[in-house]
Scaffold this active site. Structure first.
Site, PDB file in Angstrom:
ATOM      1  N   GLY A  49       5.208   2.291   1.432  1.00 50.47           N
ATOM      2  CA  GLY A  49       5.778   3.495   0.732  1.00 50.47           C
ATOM      3  C   GLY A  49       6.170   4.055   2.050  1.00 50.47           C
ATOM      4  O   GLY A  49       7.260   4.864   2.217  1.00 50.47           O
TER       5      GLY A  49
ATOM      6  N   SER B 185       1.035  -1.333   0.238  1.00 53.19           N
ATOM      7  CA  SER B 185       0.167  -0.332   0.247  1.00 53.19           C
ATOM      8  C   SER B 185       1.011   1.530   0.171  1.00 53.19           C
ATOM      9  O   SER B 185       2.221   1.115   0.541  1.00 53.19           O
ATOM     10  CB  SER B 185      -0.637   0.525   1.087  1.00 53.19           C
ATOM     11  OG  SER B 185      -0.670   0.072   2.395  1.00 53.19           O
ATOM     12  N   LYS B 186       0.444   2.402  -0.014  1.00 58.48           N
ATOM     13  CA  LYS B 186       1.081   3.670  -0.163  1.00 58.48           C
ATOM     14  C   LYS B 186       1.679   3.720   1.169  1.00 58.48           C
ATOM     15  O   LYS B 186       2.735   4.693   1.176  1.00 58.48           O
ATOM     16  CB  LYS B 186       0.078   4.511  -0.757  1.00 58.48           C
ATOM     17  CG  LYS B 186       0.520   5.981  -0.709  1.00 58.48           C
ATOM     18  CD  LYS B 186      -0.396   7.346  -1.257  1.00 58.48           C
ATOM     19  CE  LYS B 186      -0.421   8.767  -0.490  1.00 58.48           C
ATOM     20  NZ  LYS B 186       1.132   8.782   0.233  1.00 58.48           N
ATOM     21  N   ARG B 187       1.216   3.636   2.074  1.00 61.06           N
ATOM     22  CA  ARG B 187       1.490   3.556   3.475  1.00 61.06           C
ATOM     23  C   ARG B 187       2.728   2.864   3.889  1.00 61.06           C
ATOM     24  O   ARG B 187       3.997   3.331   4.419  1.00 61.06           O
ATOM     25  CB  ARG B 187       0.226   3.126   4.397  1.00 61.06           C
ATOM     26  CG  ARG B 187      -0.103   4.101   5.664  1.00 61.06           C
ATOM     27  CD  ARG B 187      -1.292   4.231   6.673  1.00 61.06           C
ATOM     28  NE  ARG B 187      -2.306   3.992   5.640  1.00 61.06           N
ATOM     29  CZ  ARG B 187      -2.611   2.828   6.219  1.00 61.06           C
ATOM     30  NH1 ARG B 187      -2.509   2.034   7.098  1.00 61.06           N
ATOM     31  NH2 ARG B 187      -4.035   2.124   5.662  1.00 61.06           N
TER      32      ARG B 187
END
Ligand code: GLU
Length: 513
Positions: A265, A261-263
């Site tokens: 990253g 997920s973006k989190r």
């Protein structure tokens, strides 16, 4: 006769293209090119609620940056356009009408509140054969009432009528034969009168047929839609052109379990998007591979190996090699961990293979970002600097950390190194060294090094201490490439200026030894 390979990448412009979507596009592209087929880019924008301005441009720019070429699409055109779904309303309307006429679909008037109530009343409620007659639709209501409601403009949806008791077979090149019982499927909404648009389900499937798609290659999360694909193709009588399915493994978190997920990253410090993205609604900015200093070849190579291998240990492969070697036989069923550190390793490798001109092109934006006035430096100078330090850089951005002193004089001196290398004799020895510089005909030629080293040996000075003190005045610390490569590039005036500045500053405010 073998069918022409025609694949499509079909993103919805609901935000920046995620790195998983990029991998899907890449695999489609590799497969198309390998088979002399066509790569279609179809924009699936029928969900007006989720449309995000700029997302379509972002997709185009990201694919172009990575070298993922498109044969047919919104910009490229092609024989089966338009390639943007919001421009194909008439086509979908006609297909919805056909299903209604054939009794394969029906009209439903249930309001969101009514659906909510049904869900609350029945655990695991699903709109299907067991419940539909208790709902408000053209199967459960008299014809006249249905006609009246439509005439009054009551919003409705069209649902696909799923017959229970069928085994729906999906053949997947990675997963093999998957059989799904039709009983577990719900009567999917295919069209909404409110915005006169089809849902993803209908538009995606109708377009795959009309655009002659031979292989549906997409993320594993779309596997649940595959049985509907099969049933709708059947309902329309298109069985003979059923595409071959390929559902790609998920990209997983680098650590722990679950989907990337973006989190992850943000938490671990790597981009999950190909390009920088400014969210127009939240104003939030997300980092991209391009702006973080990655080379497109490295990102392509790295992504290709997340879920596929060439059957041996080869890791570095150009796009052409990937096209030659790619095969679904070597795609894994299980998810691929997003080993972002490996991405840096790929980038390091590609950085070493760039031509000097390419290296200059990669380095210039980094220099600009650090406030360097590019008009003061020739491409030749920038290229030579980059060549000297690239071996220690993973990303173009790292070139700056390795080479900043080629563009600015030090404004401080590493105190530990001063303590270790600077003595009361150092200033006089450095002054003497400056006079040695005058004895060589060309300061930037090969004579300088033997002259300086010979002089140090003759005088019996401490080689390590003196050379490091010299380096300190020029670099500000005991790091960087070979000292006589630095002198050659910076030139005599700049070197002497920095030495004198060092002598002045280190003697005055440096630690006393
Ligand atoms: N529009 C879908 C997406 O956003 C397409 C899925 C598919 O490839 O069928 O990914």
């Amino acid at each position: 006769m073998e069918r022409e390979v025609r694949v499509r990448f079909a993103p919805s412009p609901t935000g920046p293209l995620h790195i998983g979507g990029v991998r899907t596009a890449l695999y489609n592209y590799l497969f198309a090119r390998q088979n002399g087929g066509k790569m279609i880019l179809r924009i699936e924008d029928t969900d007006s609620q989720r449309f995000v301005p700029g997302a379509e441009e972002y997709i185009n720019e990201a694919l172009a940056w990575l070298g993922i070429g498109i044969d047919e699409g919104v910009r490229e055109g092609g024989p089966y356009g338009p390639y943007k779904q919001s421009e194909r309303r008439d086509i979908y309307r006609e297909h919805v009408r056909q299903l209604l006429d054939q009794g394969r679909a029906y009209i439903a008037f249930d309001t969101p509140q009514e659906l909510e109530a049904a869900r609350a009343a029945t655990p695991n409620f699903q709109y299907d054969a067991s419940t539909r007659m208790g709902m408000r639709n053209s199967l459960s209501m008299p014809r006249e009432e249905v006609d009246r409601l439509i005439a009054e403009g009551t919003p409705y949806v069209v649902r696909f009528l799923i017959e229970p008791g069928r085994n729906v077979e999906v053949n997947d090149l990675i997963r093999g034969r998957v059989v799904i019982k039709s009983d577990i499927l719900d009567d999917k909404v295919l069209y909404k009168s409110a915005d006169d648009l089809p849902t993803y389900h209908l538009a995606n499937i109708v377009d795959d047929h009309l655009m002659r798609v031979s292989h549906v290659i997409r993320g594993e999360e779309w596997l649940p839609s595959a049985p509907l694909h099969v049933l709708l193709y059947e309902a329309f009588g298109w069985q003979d052109t059923m595409p071959q399915f390929v559902h790609l493994p998920l990209l997983l978190k680098p650590d722990g379990k679950g989907k990337l997920s973006k989190r992850d990253g943000d938490r671990l410090g790597f981009p999950v998007f190909p390009l920088l993205w400014h969210d127009p609604k939240s104003g939030e900015t997300s980092s991209g591979y391009r702006e973080s200093g990655y080379l497109p070849q490295a990102v392509v190579n790295f992504l290709a190996l997340l879920g596929w291998n060439p059957g041996d240990d080869t890791e570095i492969m150009s796009m052409d090699e990937l096209i030659r070697k790619f095969s679904f036989d070597h795609c894994s069923k299980s998810g691929a961990k997003f080993a972002y550190e490996k991405g840096k390793w790929f980038n390091h490798n590609y950085l070493q293979t760039l031509s000097e001109a390419e290296l200059v092109a990669a380095f210039k934006p980094v220099l600009e970002a650090h406030g360097v006035d590019l008009s003061k430096y020739s491409d030749e100078y920038i290229g030579q600097v980059a060549e000297l330090v690239k071996g220690r850089a993973n990303l173009a951005a790292d070139l700056w950390d390795q080479a900043n002193f080629f563009f600015e004089a030090p404004d401080s001196y590493d105190p530990k190194a001063v303590k270790k290398r600077w003595s009361p004799d150092t200033p006089a020895q450095l002054e003497e060294m400056i006079s040695i510089f005058d004895t060589v005909p060309d300061f930037c030629g090969p004579e300088l090094e033997p002259a300086v080293l010979g002089w140090i040996a003759d005088k019996g000075y401490h080689l390590g201490n003196l050379m490091n003190a010299f380096r300190l005045t020029v670099v500000g610390a005991c790091r960087g490439p070979h000292m006589f490569d630095i002198t050659r590039l910076l030139g005599k005036d700049e070197i002497v200026k920095r030495m004198r500045q060092g002598i002045e500053r280190i003697s005055c405010d440096g630690p006393t030894v």
